[in-house]
Design a protein around this motif. Structure first.
Motif, PDB file in Angstrom:
ATOM      1  N   ASP A 172      -3.723 -14.232  -2.405  1.00 50.44           N
ATOM      2  CA  ASP A 172      -3.798 -13.425  -1.189  1.00 50.44           C
ATOM      3  C   ASP A 172      -4.199 -13.670   0.267  1.00 50.44           C
ATOM      4  O   ASP A 172      -4.055 -12.784   0.992  1.00 50.44           O
ATOM      5  CB  ASP A 172      -3.302 -12.143  -1.583  1.00 50.44           C
ATOM      6  CG  ASP A 172      -2.643 -12.296  -2.425  1.00 50.44           C
ATOM      7  OD1 ASP A 172      -1.717 -12.096  -2.555  1.00 50.44           O
ATOM      8  OD2 ASP A 172      -2.932 -10.882  -3.745  1.00 50.44           O
TER       9      ASP A 172
ATOM     10  N   HIS B 237      11.715 -14.169   1.224  1.00 54.92           N
ATOM     11  CA  HIS B 237      11.084 -13.127   0.431  1.00 54.92           C
ATOM     12  C   HIS B 237      10.085 -14.470  -0.922  1.00 54.92           C
ATOM     13  O   HIS B 237       9.751 -14.165  -1.677  1.00 54.92           O
ATOM     14  CB  HIS B 237      11.466 -12.419  -0.001  1.00 54.92           C
ATOM     15  CG  HIS B 237      11.376 -11.234   1.023  1.00 54.92           C
ATOM     16  ND1 HIS B 237      10.516 -11.014   1.894  1.00 54.92           N
ATOM     17  CD2 HIS B 237      11.509  -9.848   0.529  1.00 54.92           C
ATOM     18  CE1 HIS B 237      10.798 -10.016   3.102  1.00 54.92           C
ATOM     19  NE2 HIS B 237      11.511  -8.932   1.851  1.00 54.92           N
TER      20      HIS B 237
ATOM     21  N   ALA C  21       9.040  -6.920  -2.816  1.00 54.80           N
ATOM     22  CA  ALA C  21       8.750  -6.915  -1.809  1.00 54.80           C
ATOM     23  C   ALA C  21      10.684  -6.333  -1.365  1.00 54.80           C
ATOM     24  O   ALA C  21      10.838  -7.295  -1.795  1.00 54.80           O
ATOM     25  CB  ALA C  21       8.584  -7.009  -0.466  1.00 54.80           C
TER      26      ALA C  21
ATOM     27  N   VAL D 154       4.078  -6.809  -3.241  1.00 47.21           N
ATOM     28  CA  VAL D 154       3.745  -5.937  -2.320  1.00 47.21           C
ATOM     29  C   VAL D 154       2.934  -4.396  -3.276  1.00 47.21           C
ATOM     30  O   VAL D 154       3.401  -4.086  -4.079  1.00 47.21           O
ATOM     31  CB  VAL D 154       3.964  -5.257  -1.408  1.00 47.21           C
ATOM     32  CG1 VAL D 154       5.915  -4.930  -2.068  1.00 47.21           C
ATOM     33  CG2 VAL D 154       3.845  -4.632  -0.261  1.00 47.21           C
TER      34      VAL D 154
ATOM     35  N   LEU E 199      -0.854  -0.776   2.231  1.00 45.46           N
ATOM     36  CA  LEU E 199       0.094  -1.879   2.065  1.00 45.46           C
ATOM     37  C   LEU E 199      -0.566  -4.152   2.247  1.00 45.46           C
ATOM     38  O   LEU E 199      -1.216  -3.616   3.188  1.00 45.46           O
ATOM     39  CB  LEU E 199       1.304  -2.303   1.887  1.00 45.46           C
ATOM     40  CG  LEU E 199       1.932  -2.405   2.653  1.00 45.46           C
ATOM     41  CD1 LEU E 199       1.978  -3.637   2.935  1.00 45.46           C
ATOM     42  CD2 LEU E 199       3.685  -1.965   3.237  1.00 45.46           C
TER      43      LEU E 199
ATOM     44  N   ALA F 226       0.579  -7.722   1.078  1.00 46.15           N
ATOM     45  CA  ALA F 226       1.589  -8.267   0.049  1.00 46.15           C
ATOM     46  C   ALA F 226       1.027  -9.529   0.296  1.00 46.15           C
ATOM     47  O   ALA F 226       0.174  -9.834   1.336  1.00 46.15           O
ATOM     48  CB  ALA F 226       2.866  -7.769   1.561  1.00 46.15           C
TER      49      ALA F 226
ATOM     50  N   ILE G 142      -1.345 -10.644  -6.472  1.00 44.17           N
ATOM     51  CA  ILE G 142      -1.167  -8.831  -5.910  1.00 44.17           C
ATOM     52  C   ILE G 142      -0.652  -7.777  -7.501  1.00 44.17           C
ATOM     53  O   ILE G 142      -0.618  -8.766  -7.917  1.00 44.17           O
ATOM     54  CB  ILE G 142      -0.044  -8.949  -5.198  1.00 44.17           C
ATOM     55  CG1 ILE G 142       0.309  -9.026  -3.933  1.00 44.17           C
ATOM     56  CG2 ILE G 142       0.289  -7.289  -5.472  1.00 44.17           C
ATOM     57  CD1 ILE G 142      -0.881  -8.798  -3.576  1.00 44.17           C
TER      58      ILE G 142
ATOM     59  N   MET H 117       5.842 -11.567   7.054  1.00 43.95           N
ATOM     60  CA  MET H 117       4.591 -12.856   5.861  1.00 43.95           C
ATOM     61  C   MET H 117       5.014 -13.872   6.277  1.00 43.95           C
ATOM     62  O   MET H 117       6.180 -14.583   6.290  1.00 43.95           O
ATOM     63  CB  MET H 117       5.007 -12.110   4.605  1.00 43.95           C
ATOM     64  CG  MET H 117       4.827 -10.376   4.552  1.00 43.95           C
ATOM     65  SD  MET H 117       2.639 -10.711   4.595  1.00 43.95           S
ATOM     66  CE  MET H 117       1.896 -11.557   3.080  1.00 43.95           C
TER      67      MET H 117
ATOM     68  N   GLY I  59       1.122  -4.463  -8.559  1.00 47.40           N
ATOM     69  CA  GLY I  59       2.315  -4.690  -7.343  1.00 47.40           C
ATOM     70  C   GLY I  59       3.785  -4.836  -8.280  1.00 47.40           C
ATOM     71  O   GLY I  59       4.064  -4.263  -8.816  1.00 47.40           O
TER      72      GLY I  59
ATOM     73  N   LEU J  95       9.253  -6.537   5.406  1.00 48.86           N
ATOM     74  CA  LEU J  95       7.602  -6.997   5.728  1.00 48.86           C
ATOM     75  C   LEU J  95       7.778  -8.501   6.552  1.00 48.86           C
ATOM     76  O   LEU J  95       7.477  -9.952   6.120  1.00 48.86           O
ATOM     77  CB  LEU J  95       6.781  -7.415   3.912  1.00 48.86           C
ATOM     78  CG  LEU J  95       6.216  -6.260   3.690  1.00 48.86           C
ATOM     79  CD1 LEU J  95       5.900  -6.831   2.069  1.00 48.86           C
ATOM     80  CD2 LEU J  95       6.147  -4.938   4.393  1.00 48.86           C
TER      81      LEU J  95
END
Length: 256
Positions: free
Chosen positions: A206, A80, A32, A164, A145, A147, A26, A40, A29, A37
């Protein structure tokens, strides 16, 4: 100029005009926020992050078709930080579904449904994301957005913390015109966002991640200009999910 050198030079120049699928960065960014999110997914090959994805039902993850390299594929949810989180859940892929006729990102249909080995219960670390219920275009300049996991700059080191960034939808005609300037015709059923007139966007790694606008996943990261994530340049390209709703609904209905 010696013939072998001339051939090599011509091949290099030709390659620069081609598109390249995203691999997990990303650009410009930020990390996050925890608890955000939760849909994800990290699509992994032989235990290594390859692409992004997102949970749309208790046992189906959407990603990009070009992420299927034939290796041992698993899906990681509930994380995450791919290394530090204690809530990581890994799922085997029971079945892969791609549209008939998919060849590569340049010809379109870059969408894949992964049926995971067991149903997921939504909770504090995992939840589904909504997708469109009917075919509808996304208005230009809408704020969205994207991510993913990976490096945060071109040529940088990969990161394990989910990143993100905010991007804006680009008018499709403008996007087509910009890509035509480098002699590249866009496939059908795509959305453009980021990269163009901005330093924000997606990059290698991504692929398969969602383009989310007002809480709705409307696109799937597909490709950018050949490996060049030093934005601004031509717009990033996403598969438009609403164009594949009948296909998605049929697969989920027949396999749930």
């Amino acid at each position: 100029m010696p013939a072998p050198f001339l051939i090599l030079l011509l091949c290099l120049l030709s390659s620069l005009a081609h598109t390249e699928s995203f691999g997990g960065k990303i650009i410009n960014g930020k990390s996050a926020e925890k608890g955000s999110l939760l849909y994800m997914a990290s699509v992994q090959l032989n235990g290594v992050h390859k692409c992004g994805g997102f949970l749309i039902s208790p046992n189906f993850v959407l990603t990009a078709a070009h992420c299927d390299k034939g290796d041992n594929m698993t899906v990681v949810l509930g994380s995450h930080d791919l290394k530090a989180d204690k809530n990581i859940q890994r799922f085997n892929v029971k079945q892969k579904h791609t549209p008939n006729g998919f060849k590569d990102v340049n010809t379109g249909k870059d969408i894949m449904l992964l049926q995971i080995s067991r149903k997921v219960k939504s909770g504090k670390t995992i939840e589904t994301v909504k997708i469109p219920v009917k075919d509808k275009s996304v208005r230009a300049n809408s704020k969205c957005l994207v991510a993913g996991w990976g490096a945060v700059q071109r040529g940088g080191q990969s990161v394990t913390d989910l990143q993100v960034v905010s991007v804006s939808i680009i008018d499709l005609k403008v996007c087509q015109d910009e890509w035509s300037k480098i002699n590249q015709k866009l496939p059908a059923n795509v959305i453009c966002a980021g990269g163009y007139k901005t330093k924000n966007g997606a990059c290698q790694g991504d692929s398969g991640g969602p383009l989310v606008c007002s809480g709705l996943a409307v696109g799937i990261v597909s490709f950018n200009l050949h490996g060049n994530c030093d934005y601004p340049n031509v717009p990033n390209v996403y598969t438009q999910i609403s164009k594949y709703l009948p296909w998605i609904k049929k697969i989920i209905r027949n396999n749930s």
